[in-house]
Design a protein around this motif. Structure first.
Motif, PDB file in Angstrom:
ATOM      1  N   ARG A  72       0.831  -1.214   0.000  1.00 24.86           N
ATOM      2  CA  ARG A  72       0.000   0.000   0.000  1.00 24.86           C
ATOM      3  C   ARG A  72       0.863   1.260   0.000  1.00 24.86           C
ATOM      4  N   SER A  73       1.954   1.240   0.737  1.00 31.69           N
ATOM      5  CA  SER A  73       2.854   2.397   0.770  1.00 31.69           C
ATOM      6  C   SER A  73       3.491   2.656  -0.583  1.00 31.69           C
ATOM      7  N   ASP A  74       3.675   1.586  -1.368  1.00 32.61           N
ATOM      8  CA  ASP A  74       4.269   1.715  -2.699  1.00 32.61           C
ATOM      9  C   ASP A  74       3.241   2.054  -3.774  1.00 32.61           C
ATOM     10  N   GLY A  75       1.974   2.191  -3.371  1.00 37.51           N
ATOM     11  CA  GLY A  75       0.945   2.558  -4.330  1.00 37.51           C
ATOM     12  C   GLY A  75       0.293   1.387  -5.031  1.00 37.51           C
ATOM     13  N   ASN A  76       0.530   0.165  -4.550  1.00 40.38           N
ATOM     14  CA  ASN A  76      -0.092  -1.009  -5.166  1.00 40.38           C
ATOM     15  C   ASN A  76      -1.568  -1.057  -4.771  1.00 40.38           C
ATOM     16  N   ASP A  77      -2.460  -0.998  -5.778  1.00 37.63           N
ATOM     17  CA  ASP A  77      -3.898  -0.954  -5.493  1.00 37.63           C
ATOM     18  C   ASP A  77      -4.605  -2.267  -5.812  1.00 37.63           C
ATOM     19  N   THR A  78      -3.845  -3.378  -5.871  1.00 33.67           N
ATOM     20  CA  THR A  78      -4.454  -4.689  -6.066  1.00 33.67           C
ATOM     21  C   THR A  78      -5.252  -5.068  -4.824  1.00 33.67           C
ATOM     22  N   PRO A  79      -6.506  -5.499  -4.981  1.00 32.37           N
ATOM     23  CA  PRO A  79      -7.280  -5.928  -3.809  1.00 32.37           C
ATOM     24  C   PRO A  79      -6.595  -7.077  -3.080  1.00 32.37           C
ATOM     25  N   ILE A  80      -6.596  -7.011  -1.760  1.00 35.09           N
ATOM     26  CA  ILE A  80      -5.956  -8.036  -0.938  1.00 35.09           C
ATOM     27  C   ILE A  80      -6.992  -8.718  -0.055  1.00 35.09           C
ATOM     28  N   LEU A  81      -6.994 -10.047  -0.089  1.00 35.71           N
ATOM     29  CA  LEU A  81      -7.848 -10.856   0.776  1.00 35.71           C
ATOM     30  C   LEU A  81      -6.940 -11.595   1.743  1.00 35.71           C
ATOM     31  N   MET A  82      -7.043 -11.283   3.033  1.00 36.27           N
ATOM     32  CA  MET A  82      -6.199 -11.936   4.031  1.00 36.27           C
ATOM     33  C   MET A  82      -6.809 -13.260   4.445  1.00 36.27           C
ATOM     34  N   LEU A  83      -5.954 -14.286   4.532  1.00 38.35           N
ATOM     35  CA  LEU A  83      -6.344 -15.620   4.969  1.00 38.35           C
ATOM     36  C   LEU A  83      -5.653 -15.897   6.294  1.00 38.35           C
ATOM     37  N   THR A  84      -6.421 -16.145   7.347  1.00 41.11           N
ATOM     38  CA  THR A  84      -5.786 -16.313   8.655  1.00 41.11           C
ATOM     39  C   THR A  84      -6.682 -17.087   9.609  1.00 41.11           C
ATOM     40  N   ALA A  85      -6.048 -17.694  10.602  1.00 41.25           N
ATOM     41  CA  ALA A  85      -6.784 -18.395  11.651  1.00 41.25           C
ATOM     42  C   ALA A  85      -7.198 -17.440  12.765  1.00 41.25           C
ATOM     43  N   LYS A  86      -6.653 -16.230  12.742  1.00 41.58           N
ATOM     44  CA  LYS A  86      -6.989 -15.242  13.774  1.00 41.58           C
ATOM     45  C   LYS A  86      -8.336 -14.602  13.451  1.00 41.58           C
ATOM     46  N   ASP A  87      -9.273 -14.713  14.388  1.00 36.04           N
ATOM     47  CA  ASP A  87     -10.628 -14.285  14.063  1.00 36.04           C
ATOM     48  C   ASP A  87     -11.225 -13.260  15.025  1.00 36.04           C
ATOM     49  N   THR A  88     -10.397 -12.659  15.900  1.00 29.24           N
ATOM     50  CA  THR A  88     -10.950 -11.654  16.807  1.00 29.24           C
ATOM     51  C   THR A  88     -11.123 -10.319  16.077  1.00 29.24           C
ATOM     52  N   LEU A  89     -11.949  -9.464  16.635  1.00 30.65           N
ATOM     53  CA  LEU A  89     -12.161  -8.143  16.033  1.00 30.65           C
ATOM     54  C   LEU A  89     -10.870  -7.336  16.015  1.00 30.65           C
ATOM     55  N   ASP A  90     -10.054  -7.484  17.064  1.00 29.54           N
ATOM     56  CA  ASP A  90      -8.776  -6.765  17.109  1.00 29.54           C
ATOM     57  C   ASP A  90      -7.856  -7.227  15.983  1.00 29.54           C
ATOM     58  N   ASP A  91      -7.825  -8.539  15.741  1.00 31.82           N
ATOM     59  CA  ASP A  91      -7.001  -9.069  14.653  1.00 31.82           C
ATOM     60  C   ASP A  91      -7.461  -8.512  13.304  1.00 31.82           C
ATOM     61  N   LYS A  92      -8.764  -8.472  13.109  1.00 32.16           N
ATOM     62  CA  LYS A  92      -9.301  -7.963  11.851  1.00 32.16           C
ATOM     63  C   LYS A  92      -9.013  -6.473  11.704  1.00 32.16           C
ATOM     64  N   ALA A  93      -9.102  -5.755  12.814  1.00 32.04           N
ATOM     65  CA  ALA A  93      -8.829  -4.309  12.775  1.00 32.04           C
ATOM     66  C   ALA A  93      -7.399  -4.043  12.326  1.00 32.04           C
ATOM     67  N   VAL A  94      -6.461  -4.841  12.829  1.00 33.47           N
ATOM     68  CA  VAL A  94      -5.057  -4.689  12.433  1.00 33.47           C
ATOM     69  C   VAL A  94      -4.912  -4.922  10.941  1.00 33.47           C
ATOM     70  N   GLY A  95      -5.602  -5.935  10.419  1.00 30.36           N
ATOM     71  CA  GLY A  95      -5.528  -6.237   8.996  1.00 30.36           C
ATOM     72  C   GLY A  95      -6.085  -5.123   8.137  1.00 30.36           C
ATOM     73  N   PHE A  96      -7.227  -4.597   8.517  1.00 31.55           N
ATOM     74  CA  PHE A  96      -7.835  -3.520   7.735  1.00 31.55           C
ATOM     75  C   PHE A  96      -7.016  -2.237   7.822  1.00 31.55           C
ATOM     76  N   GLU A  97      -6.435  -1.979   8.983  1.00 32.32           N
ATOM     77  CA  GLU A  97      -5.582  -0.802   9.117  1.00 32.32           C
ATOM     78  C   GLU A  97      -4.325  -0.923   8.252  1.00 32.32           C
ATOM     79  N   ALA A  98      -3.875  -2.144   8.051  1.00 29.98           N
ATOM     80  CA  ALA A  98      -2.685  -2.370   7.217  1.00 29.98           C
ATOM     81  C   ALA A  98      -2.987  -2.189   5.737  1.00 29.98           C
ATOM     82  N   GLY A  99      -4.289  -2.305   5.372  1.00 23.76           N
ATOM     83  CA  GLY A  99      -4.652  -2.075   3.978  1.00 23.76           C
ATOM     84  C   GLY A  99      -5.342  -3.221   3.274  1.00 23.76           C
TER      85      GLY A  99
END
Length: 227
Positions: A72-99
């Motif tokens: 995201r910092s480099d300007g890459n606008d490809t949609p990203i779908l994160m795959l993870t075993a972490k399912d708490t709201l805090d975990d998801k918030a970190v992912g969305f904040e990252a882009g």
């Protein structure tokens, strides 16, 4: 009409899961490149053009959050779908904040993965931090515009016009769509848009050998990189 092929980059270190995902995607007519660590995945994402990136969080060498942030910092606008075993709201918030654009918790149904990939492939990510067309860069956080490393000062309305064109690039943006974005509550004079396009060209194109802003007769305007 034949459906356009979807190109996916899968960054996942679980080899059995990765092979299963790649095989299922190919069965669904989705092309899939694969990387087993974050470093290789990041380099592939920077080097190639993909419609969607499937990104595991727990990766060797560079973790998924860092990969996402760097893209995201480099300007890459490809949609990203994160795959993870972490399912708490805090975990998801970190992912969305990252882009990231979407989040899928393991274990998941392959059919659901395909549906999400197809939905994401229809658009660019709204999480990108920079818009880049060749040497032209618009930093969405600082609102700074540069071309070839040289800062370009724009008025607020010129900046908004540039953002519209860069977000839709290389597609043509209609006159009506631009006017509704620039003047949402007013009906502009017939020459207003012409004036704004002219002023933007004076800043973005005139000092440089390569012209980026094009008029597409009868359709609208677009901004494209070097041919």
């Amino acid at each position: 009409m034949k459906e356009q092929l979807i190109d996916v980059l899968l960054i996942e270190d679980d080899r059995d899961l990765a092979l299963s995902i790649a095989e299922y995607l190919r069965f669904e007519g989705i092309l899939c490149d694969h990387a087993f660590n974050g470093h290789t995945g990041f380099n592939l994402a920077e080097k190639n053009s993909y419609d969607v990136i499937l990104l595991d969080l727990m990766l060797p060498r560079i973790d998924g959050i860092t990969v996402c942030q760097r893209l995201r910092s480099d300007g890459n606008d490809t949609p990203i779908l994160m795959l993870t075993a972490k399912d708490t709201l805090d975990d998801k918030a970190v992912g969305f904040e990252a882009g990231t654009d979407d989040y899928l918790v393991k274990p998941f149904a392959m059919k659901e993965l395909v549906m999400r990939v197809k939905a994401l492939a229809k658009r660019k990510s709204g999480q990108v931090k920079k818009l880049c067309i060749g040497e032209l860069v618009l930093d969405l956080d600082t609102r700074m515009v540069t071309r070839g490393g040289k800062e370009i000062k724009l008025t607020p309305i010129s900046l908004l016009l540039l953002e519209i064109l860069m977000r839709k690039s290389p597609s043509v943006v209609s006159k009506r769509e631009i006017e509704e974005t620039l003047w949402p509550e007013d009906t502009p004079d017939s020459d207003n848009l012409k004036v704004q396009i002219y002023q933007l060209r004076q800043k973005i194109d005139k000092p440089f050998a390569t012209k980026l802003i094009e008029t597409v007769s009868g359709h609208g305007f677009r901004i494209i990189g070097s041919k």
